[in-house]
Design a protein around this motif. Sequence first.
Motif, mmCIF file in Angstrom:
data_model
loop_
_atom_site.group_PDB
_atom_site.id
_atom_site.type_symbol
_atom_site.label_atom_id
_atom_site.label_comp_id
_atom_site.label_asym_id
_atom_site.label_seq_id
_atom_site.Cartn_x
_atom_site.Cartn_y
_atom_site.Cartn_z
ATOM 1 N N ILE A 74 0.862 -1.189 0.000
ATOM 2 C CA ILE A 74 0.000 0.000 0.000
ATOM 3 C C ILE A 74 0.897 1.237 0.000
ATOM 4 N N MET A 75 0.715 2.089 -1.000
ATOM 5 C CA MET A 75 1.474 3.346 -1.042
ATOM 6 C C MET A 75 0.819 4.341 -0.094
ATOM 7 N N SER A 76 1.623 4.888 0.810
ATOM 8 C CA SER A 76 1.118 5.902 1.737
ATOM 9 C C SER A 76 1.665 7.282 1.374
ATOM 10 N N VAL A 77 2.202 7.398 0.155
ATOM 11 C CA VAL A 77 2.547 8.682 -0.489
ATOM 12 C C VAL A 77 2.350 8.450 -1.988
ATOM 13 N N ASP B 279 -4.819 8.080 5.938
ATOM 14 C CA ASP B 279 -6.035 7.496 5.363
ATOM 15 C C ASP B 279 -5.805 6.118 4.745
ATOM 16 N N MET B 280 -4.576 5.901 4.301
ATOM 17 C CA MET B 280 -4.254 4.641 3.610
ATOM 18 C C MET B 280 -4.318 3.443 4.556
ATOM 19 N N LEU B 281 -4.327 3.714 5.859
ATOM 20 C CA LEU B 281 -4.388 2.616 6.831
ATOM 21 C C LEU B 281 -5.724 1.878 6.743
ATOM 22 N N LYS B 282 -6.741 2.530 6.175
ATOM 23 C CA LYS B 282 -8.028 1.827 5.977
ATOM 24 C C LYS B 282 -7.843 0.659 5.017
ATOM 25 N N LYS B 283 -6.985 0.849 4.013
ATOM 26 C CA LYS B 283 -6.716 -0.247 3.076
ATOM 27 C C LYS B 283 -6.003 -1.387 3.807
ATOM 28 N N VAL B 284 -5.111 -1.012 4.714
ATOM 29 C CA VAL B 284 -4.366 -2.021 5.480
ATOM 30 C C VAL B 284 -5.341 -2.835 6.330
ATOM 31 N N GLU B 285 -6.269 -2.128 6.980
ATOM 32 C CA GLU B 285 -7.242 -2.825 7.834
ATOM 33 C C GLU B 285 -8.116 -3.774 7.008
ATOM 34 N N TRP B 286 -8.496 -3.319 5.832
ATOM 35 C CA TRP B 286 -9.310 -4.170 4.946
ATOM 36 C C TRP B 286 -8.518 -5.424 4.555
ATOM 37 N N LEU B 287 -7.250 -5.216 4.212
ATOM 38 C CA LEU B 287 -6.415 -6.360 3.806
ATOM 39 C C LEU B 287 -6.246 -7.358 4.939
ATOM 40 N N LYS B 288 -6.147 -6.830 6.140
ATOM 41 C CA LYS B 288 -5.974 -7.704 7.302
ATOM 42 C C LYS B 288 -7.240 -8.547 7.520
ATOM 43 N N GLU B 289 -8.392 -7.889 7.409
ATOM 44 C CA GLU B 289 -9.663 -8.613 7.563
ATOM 45 C C GLU B 289 -9.833 -9.681 6.486
ATOM 46 N N LYS B 290 -9.531 -9.285 5.258
ATOM 47 C CA LYS B 290 -9.681 -10.231 4.132
ATOM 48 C C LYS B 290 -8.748 -11.423 4.276
ATOM 49 N N ARG B 291 -7.559 -11.156 4.746
ATOM 50 C CA ARG B 291 -6.570 -12.239 4.897
ATOM 51 C C ARG B 291 -7.125 -13.302 5.845
ATOM 52 N N GLU B 292 -7.739 -12.826 6.897
ATOM 53 C CA GLU B 292 -8.319 -13.741 7.869
ATOM 54 C C GLU B 292 -9.533 -14.461 7.274
ATOM 55 N N ALA B 293 -10.429 -13.664 6.673
ATOM 56 C CA ALA B 293 -11.673 -14.225 6.137
ATOM 57 C C ALA B 293 -11.392 -15.249 5.040
ATOM 58 N N ASN C 256 -8.549 -16.886 4.710
ATOM 59 C CA ASN C 256 -7.544 -17.840 5.180
ATOM 60 C C ASN C 256 -6.277 -17.811 4.314
ATOM 61 N N LEU C 257 -5.787 -16.593 4.073
ATOM 62 C CA LEU C 257 -4.560 -16.415 3.276
ATOM 63 C C LEU C 257 -3.432 -15.948 4.199
ATOM 64 N N SER C 258 -2.254 -15.769 3.639
ATOM 65 C CA SER C 258 -1.119 -15.408 4.512
ATOM 66 C C SER C 258 -0.217 -14.327 3.912
ATOM 67 N N TYR C 259 -0.717 -13.599 2.901
ATOM 68 C CA TYR C 259 0.126 -12.557 2.290
ATOM 69 C C TYR C 259 0.613 -11.551 3.336
ATOM 70 N N ARG C 260 1.789 -10.984 3.049
ATOM 71 C CA ARG C 260 2.301 -9.918 3.893
ATOM 72 C C ARG C 260 1.597 -8.614 3.515
ATOM 73 N N ILE C 261 1.546 -7.673 4.443
ATOM 74 C CA ILE C 261 0.988 -6.344 4.170
ATOM 75 C C ILE C 261 2.108 -5.326 4.385
ATOM 76 N N GLU C 262 2.478 -4.689 3.286
ATOM 77 C CA GLU C 262 3.619 -3.765 3.288
ATOM 78 C C GLU C 262 3.126 -2.344 3.074
ATOM 79 N N ILE C 263 3.810 -1.392 3.684
ATOM 80 C CA ILE C 263 3.451 0.017 3.471
ATOM 81 C C ILE C 263 4.700 0.786 3.080
#
Length: 219
Positions: free
Chosen positions: A141-144, A156-170, A172-179
């Motif tokens: 996720i680009m934060s600039v 504001d970009m942290l909303k995308k991070v939160e969505w990715l975290k929820e989706k990863r759980e829902a 059952n994936l394991s991708y990393r989340i980078e900013i």
Amino acid sequence: MNSIVIAPSILSLDYANVSAQLEILKESKAEWLHFDVMDGHFVPNLTFGPDILRGFKKACPLFMDVHLMVEDPETYAPIFIKNGADLVTFHTEALNNDLTRIQKLLDEIHGLGAKGGIVVKPNTAIEPFESVLKSCDIVLIMSVEPGFGGQKFMADMLKKVEWLKEKREALNLSYRIEIDGGINQDTFRLALNAGCDTLVAGSYVFKNDIAKTIEGMLE
Ligand code: DX5
Ligand code: ZN
């Protein structure tokens, strides 16, 4: 749970002092190097080609996280993999956000034995890419706005991070989340709290004591 990885961005390296700084990075707690490839078209700045990557990999054998900010990632991803990229992230915008092309490039990257993932600019939503998440080792996720170091973090970009975290759980994936962009002594905590496990940091690391700054983010 993915462990926390710091990926110093060599965009902010002091280019009059490369060897000494690479020696420090080698001994530091950074496991990755973030290598920003810009082509002067996709972003208004020009950086490194594959030969430079090969040299860096030889001088500093960390995991090479190659962030392609180029108009033609389908051409350049394989070239950077042949020259030392362990992971390639490419911008969805460069492929017109076309899911078929995105899926195909992720498959190609994996076929070449590297890890792969997508990147989105601040104005690009992340939700449309749900169907390719299963093929991503990482989502960046680009934060600039991509192109330059030293810009202000867009919280504001942290909303995308939160969505990715929820989706990863829902899913059952394991991708990393980078900013990437504007990480400093304050924003790194916000990013970790939101769910990032991989932090790119350029000016913050290289304008301070390199080893101590990296360690500080891992405490
Ligand atoms: C910007 C690059 C970043 C840049 C971050 O387009 O993708 O990796 O180096 O620099 P800082 O950490 O200074 O914002
Ligand atoms: Zn980057």
